[in-house]
Design a protein around this motif. Structure first.
Motif, PDB file in Angstrom:
ATOM      1  N   GLU A  36      -2.230  47.333   5.535  1.00  0.00           N
ATOM      2  CA  GLU A  36      -2.535  46.259   4.597  1.00  0.00           C
ATOM      3  C   GLU A  36      -4.032  46.255   4.285  1.00  0.00           C
ATOM      4  N   ASP A  76      -7.407  44.356   2.930  1.00  0.00           N
ATOM      5  CA  ASP A  76      -7.949  42.995   2.919  1.00  0.00           C
ATOM      6  C   ASP A  76      -8.673  42.777   1.596  1.00  0.00           C
ATOM      7  N   ARG A 116     -11.866  40.473   0.824  1.00  0.00           N
ATOM      8  CA  ARG A 116     -13.255  40.902   0.996  1.00  0.00           C
ATOM      9  C   ARG A 116     -13.969  41.106  -0.336  1.00  0.00           C
ATOM     10  N   SER A 126     -11.063  47.816   3.721  1.00  0.00           N
ATOM     11  CA  SER A 126     -10.501  48.307   4.977  1.00  0.00           C
ATOM     12  C   SER A 126     -11.645  48.738   5.885  1.00  0.00           C
TER      13      SER A 126
END
Length: 205
Positions: A2, A4, A7, A182
């Protein structure tokens, strides 16, 4: 795996201002699946003048009818693969990237539905969806030397996944995107973009 995407809300993208350059934009489409996030690419037609036959994110040049560059990215994604503007949720943008054809490209990341997308056969040979887990495998990444239009040797990022090769301008966009959303960092560090002036360098180069 997954990604993020939250961010991106805190990321301050670099803007490249060049009066002589044509503005362009691309969409970085993220598809959520049970086995993790995936990214959608296009394989461009070999008949196109710009980046023929290359893997790319949907996108193109700004047109007067576009409200802004985000609108450019959404319009082009709709024209090239049928991503409707209302079904793409833009979650942030990345650093501007100069291109070899006189453009400065602004990338926007967006969540898009997991469905079948049909390419415009005039511009796109195939829609290719690659797993983020595969793209962040250190074994698929390399920096390779190529000669630019001025005959200079420059280092360019390459991602090789299941026969697909993402490189060049799209490789720069992909590398920056993955490093933000990531824990991935390019093995050996980011290559210096050959068309950025000293004051325009990527953070982390």
């Amino acid at each position: 795996m997954e990604l993020d995407l939250a961010r991106l809300a805190d990321y301050r993208p670099r803007e490249v201002e060049r009066p002589s350059a044509r503005a362009a934009a691309v969409l970085v489409p993220v598809i959520e699946r049970e086995d993790g996030d995936h990214l959608l690419f296009t394989e461009r037609s070999p008949d196109l003048e710009a980046h023929p036959g290359e893997m790319a994110f949907p996108g193109g040049g700004y047109e007067p009818e576009d409200a802004d560059l985000a609108g450019t990215a959404l319009r082009e994604a709709n024209e090239e693969v049928g991503i409707r503007p209302e079904e793409a949720e833009i979650v942030g943008r990345l650093d501007d990237v100069p291109g070899p054809y006189g453009h400065v490209v602004r990338p926007f990341a967006a969540r898009v539905p997991d469905r079948e997308y049909r390419p415009d056969e005039r511009e796109v040979v195939e829609v290719v969806v690659l797993a983020a887990a595969d793209l962040t495998d250190p074994a698929v990444y390399s920096v390779e030397e190529r000669r630019n239009q001025e005959g200079e040797t420059v280092g360019l990022p390459f991602f090789r996944v299941d026969g697909a090769v993402v490189w060049g301008l799209t490789g720069f966009v992909l590398a920056r995107f993955l490093s933000i959303v990531s824990s991935w960092e390019p093995p050996g560090g980011f290559p210096g973009h050959p068309m950025l002036d000293e004051g325009e360098r990527f953070r982390g180069e």
